[in-house]
Design an enzyme around this catalytic site. Structure first.
Site, PDB file in Angstrom:
ATOM      1  N   LYS A 103       0.133   4.277  -0.306  1.00 13.93           N
ATOM      2  CA  LYS A 103      -0.490   5.495   0.242  1.00 13.93           C
ATOM      3  C   LYS A 103      -0.224   6.661  -0.724  1.00 13.93           C
ATOM      4  O   LYS A 103      -0.148   6.428  -1.927  1.00 13.93           O
ATOM      5  CB  LYS A 103       0.027   5.773   1.657  1.00 13.93           C
ATOM      6  CG  LYS A 103      -0.081   4.521   2.540  1.00 13.93           C
ATOM      7  CD  LYS A 103       0.148   4.772   3.992  1.00 13.93           C
ATOM      8  CE  LYS A 103       0.011   3.454   4.750  1.00 13.93           C
ATOM      9  NZ  LYS A 103       0.093   3.618   6.188  1.00 13.93           N
ATOM     10  N   GLU A 130      -5.238  -4.586  11.041  1.00 10.80           N
ATOM     11  CA  GLU A 130      -4.229  -3.538  11.156  1.00 10.80           C
ATOM     12  C   GLU A 130      -4.434  -2.742  12.440  1.00 10.80           C
ATOM     13  O   GLU A 130      -5.220  -1.786  12.461  1.00 10.80           O
ATOM     14  CB  GLU A 130      -4.338  -2.586   9.961  1.00 10.80           C
ATOM     15  CG  GLU A 130      -4.035  -3.234   8.634  1.00 10.80           C
ATOM     16  CD  GLU A 130      -3.381  -2.230   7.697  1.00 10.80           C
ATOM     17  OE1 GLU A 130      -2.291  -2.524   7.213  1.00 10.80           O
ATOM     18  OE2 GLU A 130      -3.938  -1.146   7.481  1.00 10.80           O
ATOM     19  N   HIS A 178      -9.418   1.361   5.214  1.00 12.16           N
ATOM     20  CA  HIS A 178      -8.126   1.597   5.865  1.00 12.16           C
ATOM     21  C   HIS A 178      -8.326   2.602   6.999  1.00 12.16           C
ATOM     22  O   HIS A 178      -9.122   3.542   6.867  1.00 12.16           O
ATOM     23  CB  HIS A 178      -7.104   2.126   4.848  1.00 12.16           C
ATOM     24  CG  HIS A 178      -5.714   2.148   5.392  1.00 12.16           C
ATOM     25  ND1 HIS A 178      -5.280   3.140   6.243  1.00 12.16           N
ATOM     26  CD2 HIS A 178      -4.677   1.285   5.248  1.00 12.16           C
ATOM     27  CE1 HIS A 178      -4.025   2.874   6.588  1.00 12.16           C
ATOM     28  NE2 HIS A 178      -3.633   1.758   5.999  1.00 12.16           N
ATOM     29  N   GLU A 196      -6.671   5.051   7.946  1.00  8.19           N
ATOM     30  CA  GLU A 196      -6.453   6.462   7.558  1.00  8.19           C
ATOM     31  C   GLU A 196      -7.692   7.018   6.870  1.00  8.19           C
ATOM     32  O   GLU A 196      -8.034   8.189   7.034  1.00  8.19           O
ATOM     33  CB  GLU A 196      -5.201   6.565   6.663  1.00  8.19           C
ATOM     34  CG  GLU A 196      -3.933   6.391   7.484  1.00  8.19           C
ATOM     35  CD  GLU A 196      -2.742   5.838   6.718  1.00  8.19           C
ATOM     36  OE1 GLU A 196      -2.734   5.874   5.472  1.00  8.19           O
ATOM     37  OE2 GLU A 196      -1.808   5.348   7.381  1.00  8.19           O
ATOM     38  N   ASN A 232       0.865  -1.183   0.000  1.00  3.86           N
ATOM     39  CA  ASN A 232       0.000   0.000   0.000  1.00  3.86           C
ATOM     40  C   ASN A 232       0.899   1.229   0.000  1.00  3.86           C
ATOM     41  O   ASN A 232       1.468   1.586   1.026  1.00  3.86           O
ATOM     42  CB  ASN A 232      -0.889  -0.038   1.256  1.00  3.86           C
ATOM     43  CG  ASN A 232      -1.681   1.245   1.451  1.00  3.86           C
ATOM     44  OD1 ASN A 232      -1.782   2.065   0.539  1.00  3.86           O
ATOM     45  ND2 ASN A 232      -2.241   1.422   2.640  1.00  3.86           N
ATOM     46  N   SER A 257       3.734  -1.768  10.335  1.00  2.00           N
ATOM     47  CA  SER A 257       5.190  -1.806  10.496  1.00  2.00           C
ATOM     48  C   SER A 257       5.818  -3.155  10.115  1.00  2.00           C
ATOM     49  O   SER A 257       6.767  -3.598  10.757  1.00  2.00           O
ATOM     50  CB  SER A 257       5.590  -1.391  11.917  1.00  2.00           C
ATOM     51  OG  SER A 257       5.156  -0.057  12.176  1.00  2.00           O
ATOM     52  N   GLY A 264       2.805   2.643  10.666  1.00  2.00           N
ATOM     53  CA  GLY A 264       3.761   3.714  10.441  1.00  2.00           C
ATOM     54  C   GLY A 264       4.490   4.156  11.700  1.00  2.00           C
ATOM     55  O   GLY A 264       5.141   5.199  11.708  1.00  2.00           O
TER      56      GLY A 264
HETATM   57  P1  PGA Z   1       3.005   0.583   7.624  1.00  2.00           P
HETATM   58  O1  PGA Z   1       1.501   0.765   7.054  1.00  2.00           O
HETATM   59  O2  PGA Z   1       3.524  -0.716   7.048  1.00  2.00           O
HETATM   60  O3  PGA Z   1       3.750   1.775   7.129  1.00  2.00           O
HETATM   61  O4  PGA Z   1       2.892   0.526   9.112  1.00  2.00           O
HETATM   62  C1  PGA Z   1       0.629  -0.321   6.942  1.00  2.00           C
HETATM   63  C2  PGA Z   1      -0.693   0.149   6.344  1.00  2.00           C
HETATM   64  O5  PGA Z   1      -1.138   1.258   6.663  1.00  2.00           O
HETATM   65  O6  PGA Z   1      -1.333  -0.580   5.558  1.00  2.00           O
END
Ligand code: PGA
Length: 263
Positions: free
Chosen positions: A15, A175, A103, A105, A13, A221, A181
């Site tokens: 983003k 998640e 997601h 976000e 992903n 992460s 992140g």
């Molecule tokens: P990350 O994001 O691997 O940067 O923690 C995962 C995601 O948001 O799908």
């Protein structure tokens, strides 16, 4: 539950990162690093920003690459007065096969609700694509002991009135929001516990047969150094990778987790 029958699925992903030039470079590098055996062992989906999709699709077609094209988001209706939005139908026309939905976000920054997420799943499946449904708890919810309530509630609402076949074909990503992140990963045991509760809940919502077929991912992460331990969990069939998927060499190592001990 043993994962022998479920093909692993590793999703990048991106983003809001990589313009379409950078996207082409990244996919070309990845294609160079991954082998036929890698693609036979794992499904690799790539989710670039909307403006990159056409370029990546053209590259995949022209070079007959084995990456599966994905998107990060879509709107729930087919067309109309929704300035700035993109419909599932448009994505399907670009040979997009997987669409991330719900997601954290999108839920937190853009106010997506359980109801709109359910409607998006309907739209994605109507266009014959596969939703990757994200569910997960905040740090406060985890500390309050409400992880299962939150995650399973999101799951029930998303899967409402979906048929057995529709549920079976979905991918669901656990998640934990506090792990996205942040460099903090849920321990593999911890992730396994929640993911197995998701599978258990699917068997209640649908059937044991459906629950044992659906592919479940962990996200938050994930990197080359922790992927092997995560993938060793019996209910975890794949990962949804954000930051570490932007770097072709790192993402290739993640996709090749089965080959060697990662550094
Ligand atoms: P990350 O994001 O691997 O940067 O923690 C995962 C995601 O948001 O799908």
């Amino acid at each position: 539950m043993s994962n022998e029958a479920r093909k692993p699925i590793i999703s990048g992903n991106w983003k809001m990162n990589h313009n379409h030039f950078e996207a082409i470079q990244c996919v070309q590098k990845l294609a160079y690093l991954l082998t036929k055996d890698d693609f036979a062992a794992v499904d690799v989906t790539i989710h670039p920003p909307f403006t990159d999709l056409r370029s990546v699709q053209t590259l995949i077609d022209a070079d007959e690459l084995k990456f599966i094209l994905g998107a990060q988001h879509c709107h729930e209706v087919d067309s109309g007065a929704f300035t700035g939005e993109i419909s599932a139908m448009f994505l399907a026309k670009l040979n997009v096969s997987y669409v991330i939905v719900g997601h954290s976000e999108r839920r937190e920054i853009f106010g997506e609700t359980d109801e709109s997420i359910h409607n998006k799943i309907v739209a994605i499946q109507k266009s014959k694509m596969t939703p990757i449904l994200c569910v997960g708890e905040t740090l406060a919810e985890r500390e309050a002991g409400t992880t299962y309530e939150k995650v399973l509630g999101q799951l029930r609402s998303a899967l409402e009135k979906r048929t057995a076949e529709q549920i079976k074909s979905m991918v669901i990503a656990y998640e934990p929001i506090w792990a996205i992140g942040t460099g903090k990963t849920a321990t593999a045991d911890d992730a396994q516990r929640v993911v197995s509760a998701i599978r258990e809940e699917i068997s209640k919502i649908s059937s044991a047969n459906v629950a044992s077929a659906v592919r479940l991912q962990y996200g938050g992460s994930v990197k080359a150094s922790n992927i092997a331990e995560i993938m060793a969990q019996p209910d975890i069939d794949g990962v949804l990778v954000g930051g570490a998927s932007l770097d072709a060499a790192e993402f290739a190592r993640i996709c090749q987790y089965r080959l060697k001990k990662q550094d």
